[in-house]
Design a protein around this motif. Structure first.
Motif, short mmCIF file in Angstrom:
data_model
loop_
_atom_site.label_atom_id
_atom_site.label_comp_id
_atom_site.label_asym_id
_atom_site.label_seq_id
_atom_site.Cartn_x
_atom_site.Cartn_y
_atom_site.Cartn_z
N ARG A 287 54.17 37.53 -25.52
CA ARG A 287 55.00 36.33 -25.30
C ARG A 287 56.43 36.72 -24.95
O ARG A 287 57.06 36.09 -24.09
N LEU A 288 56.95 37.75 -25.60
CA LEU A 288 58.30 38.21 -25.30
C LEU A 288 58.40 38.74 -23.88
O LEU A 288 59.38 38.49 -23.17
N ASP A 289 57.37 39.49 -23.46
CA ASP A 289 57.36 40.02 -22.10
C ASP A 289 57.33 38.88 -21.08
O ASP A 289 58.04 38.91 -20.08
N TYR B 276 72.90 40.04 -21.50
CA TYR B 276 72.96 39.59 -22.89
C TYR B 276 71.61 39.10 -23.39
O TYR B 276 71.13 39.50 -24.46
N GLN B 277 70.97 38.24 -22.60
CA GLN B 277 69.72 37.62 -23.06
C GLN B 277 68.57 38.62 -23.12
O GLN B 277 67.76 38.59 -24.06
N THR B 278 68.48 39.50 -22.14
CA THR B 278 67.37 40.48 -22.16
C THR B 278 67.55 41.48 -23.29
O THR B 278 66.56 41.97 -23.86
N ARG B 279 68.79 41.79 -23.63
CA ARG B 279 69.01 42.71 -24.76
C ARG B 279 68.54 42.09 -26.06
O ARG B 279 67.99 42.78 -26.93
N LYS B 280 68.76 40.79 -26.22
CA LYS B 280 68.26 40.11 -27.43
C LYS B 280 66.74 40.18 -27.48
O LYS B 280 66.16 40.47 -28.53
N ILE B 281 66.10 39.90 -26.36
CA ILE B 281 64.64 39.97 -26.31
C ILE B 281 64.16 41.39 -26.56
O ILE B 281 63.21 41.63 -27.30
N ASP B 282 64.84 42.36 -25.94
CA ASP B 282 64.43 43.76 -26.08
C ASP B 282 64.55 44.25 -27.52
O ASP B 282 63.74 45.05 -27.99
N ARG B 283 65.60 43.79 -28.22
CA ARG B 283 65.76 44.19 -29.62
C ARG B 283 64.58 43.70 -30.46
O ARG B 283 64.03 44.44 -31.28
N SER C 115 47.51 42.39 -34.55
CA SER C 115 47.12 41.50 -33.47
C SER C 115 48.16 40.41 -33.25
O SER C 115 48.49 40.06 -32.11
N GLU C 116 48.69 39.89 -34.35
CA GLU C 116 49.73 38.86 -34.24
C GLU C 116 50.99 39.43 -33.60
O GLU C 116 51.64 38.77 -32.78
N LEU C 117 51.32 40.67 -33.94
CA LEU C 117 52.49 41.31 -33.34
C LEU C 117 52.26 41.62 -31.87
O LEU C 117 53.17 41.49 -31.04
N GLU C 118 51.05 42.03 -31.52
CA GLU C 118 50.73 42.28 -30.11
C GLU C 118 50.87 41.00 -29.29
O GLU C 118 51.35 41.02 -28.16
N SER C 119 50.43 39.88 -29.87
CA SER C 119 50.58 38.59 -29.19
C SER C 119 52.05 38.24 -29.01
O SER C 119 52.45 37.70 -27.97
N LEU C 120 52.85 38.57 -30.02
CA LEU C 120 54.29 38.33 -29.90
C LEU C 120 54.88 39.16 -28.78
O LEU C 120 55.72 38.67 -28.00
N LEU C 121 54.46 40.42 -28.65
CA LEU C 121 54.96 41.28 -27.57
C LEU C 121 54.63 40.69 -26.21
O LEU C 121 55.45 40.70 -25.29
N ASN D 40 61.47 45.74 -29.51
CA ASN D 40 61.48 47.08 -30.11
C ASN D 40 61.19 47.03 -31.61
O ASN D 40 60.49 47.89 -32.15
N GLN D 41 61.74 46.02 -32.28
CA GLN D 41 61.49 45.88 -33.72
C GLN D 41 60.01 45.61 -33.98
O GLN D 41 59.43 46.16 -34.93
N SER D 42 59.40 44.79 -33.12
CA SER D 42 57.97 44.48 -33.28
C SER D 42 57.12 45.72 -33.02
O SER D 42 56.13 45.97 -33.73
#
Length: 457
Positions: A425-427, A192-199, A417-423, A202-204
């Motif tokens: 952090r999500l990873d 459940y939790q990884t799917r939320k992160i993965d969504r 760049s901000e989105l790459e940083s978000l990726l 993927n959107q980013s």
């Protein structure tokens, strides 16, 4: 294993055991070989007449995907009956990478979500077949995804230019696990939790792709719209359509050349002379990517002089990623190109960025790729690059368009760049969550999945 709690791993010491003081009393700590069969595959891509036809699940499928099923286009090969018996994929099998040029790329797992008759685990991979009396295959998959195991593999990996794991290294990795009812809860929680992160991930990623596409479209629109302004090509009125009135690159450039072959012998990481390759050219962008550079100590000859670039030179990929365009920045210093890149050197009277932006536009790309369209050629020649026609609106129009595109590039680059940083952090968040869950650091005694119909893959 959380940063700050890391231990030194002696991969040659079979008596080493990680700290388990944080585990609850009901948890156990066993070596992988005690909870799963582990075998390295030797099934290669070769086909032999005296063997049976099979399909192979290879390194790239495992490295790039978390789940393996029948939807993949597997490679055809052959194998012996014994190999088929040992390595044919079954639901619940876990495959993971055995070796790589980067130690971070070893031990990367993928879960087989259904029986795959006739599909075998390929070379450079381990196959883990869990003992389902002890662990759920899904739980072991998540455990192999954790830092807890990755840290052990990192310490055990050997090599200089290529890192690898031995069967002994893998079999002796320590795996923490709770009773099966708790394993089941952890699996459901991580699904459940990884799917939320993965969504969100993927959107980013899609948003980054959209920004790149938007910039590419803006280049083309800006170039095309200039046809409605006062247009001049060396004093002559021209339209934006490609026609014989528009000059060819070879007619307006000092030179169109390419780099030298076989310069690997001159690689020198202690040198300050940069060696630009196709990887330094970007899609939909004329700015060079200088994050991944090679350095050389070039010979003192005419070939080196010819292939040395200057600020304002326009670079075009003529082999792989054909048509990628870049412009050499003013602070490049000493730099050279290889034989896969064409170098266009306009005179100072011509605005280099205008030509670069035109070549990166849809119109420019259409001309550049025309010689290879249809598959009759596998690359561009210097004559192909030199024969591209470029329209020239007034110099004031050129400057205005270039300035607007540069300004928009900086704005979109900041967003990307901000989105790459978000990726990133999500990873990191995903990996930390998995590690905490499979090592008992999250209290899941009261957790219930929001969707009771949720499945693993």
């Amino acid at each position: 294993m959380e940063k700050g709690n890391e231990e030194t791993v002696d991969s040659n010491n079979s008596r080493w055991k990680p700290d388990s003081s944080h585990l609850s009393p009901e948890w156990k700590l066993e070596r992988l070989k005690h909870v799963s069969q582990v075998n390295p595959s030797g099934v290669d891509k070769k086909s032999n007449d005296d063997e049976l036809e099979v399909e192979l699940c290879n390194y790239t499928e495992v490295y790039n995907n978390e789940f393996i099923d029948h939807s993949f286009d597997f490679l055809s090969a052959t194998a012996t009956e014994r190999e088929i018996h040992r390595f044919e994929l079954r639901e619940g099998d876990i495959l993971f990478t055995k070796d790589s040029e980067d130690w971070e790329d070893i031990g990367v797992p993928a879960f087989v979500s259904e029986d795959l008759p006739g599909v075998l685990c390929g070379y450079h991979l381990f196959l883990s077949r869990p003992d389902e009396e002890v662990v759920f295959p899904e739980f072991l998959f998540w455990a192999l995804n954790s830092r807890y195991v990755a840290f052990q593999f990192e310490g055990a990996a050997t090599g200089v230019t290529r890192y690898g794991l031995t069967t002994r290294d893998v079999a002796n990795a320590w795996i923490p696990y709770p009773p099966k009812p708790i394993q089941k809860i952890i699996v459901s929680y991580l699904n459940y939790q990884t799917r939320k992160i993965d969504r969100l991930y993927n959107q980013s990623e899609k948003l980054i792709q959209y920004l790149n596409e938007r910039y590419s479209a803006l280049i083309t629109k800006s170039i095309s719209n200039s046809q409605y302004r006062n247009s001049h090509t060396f004093g002559e009125d021209v339209g934006m359509s490609v026609n014989s009135d528009q000059p060819k690159i070879r007619h307006i450039s000092k030179s169109v050349t390419s780099g030298p072959r076989s310069w690997a012998q001159y690689y020198n990481e202690s040198s300050e002379a940069k060696f630009l390759r196709i990887t330094n050219l970007q899609d939909n962008e004329i700015q060079l990517d200088l994050d991944d550079l090679k350095y050389v100590s070039p010979p003192n000859d005419s070939e080196a002089k010819r292939s040395r670039v200057q600020p304002g030179d326009i670079l075009v990929s003529i082999t792989a990623n054909i048509g990628a365009v870049g412009i050499v920045p003013s602070d490049i210093g000493e730099a050279y190109v290889n034989q896969h890149i064409a170098v266009i050197r306009p005179p100072k009277s011509v605005l280099s960025k205008w030509i670069a932006y035109y070549l990166a536009s849809h119109r420019g790309q259409y001309q550049l790729l025309q010689p290879v369209r249809g598959g009759t050629k596998d690359g561009l020649g210097l004559a192909d690059v030199g024969n591209v026609r470029v329209p020239f609106p007034s110099i004031s129009t050129q400057r205005s368009i270039v300035q607007n595109l540069d300004k928009e590039r900086k704005r979109l680059e900041k967003l990307s760049s901000e989105l790459e940083s978000l990726l990133e952090r999500l990873d990191e968040q995903r990996r930390a969550l998995i590690t905490k869950a499979v090592t008992g650091q999250i209290d899941l005694s009261d957790w219930q999945p929001p969707d009771k119909q949720e499945t693993f893959a």
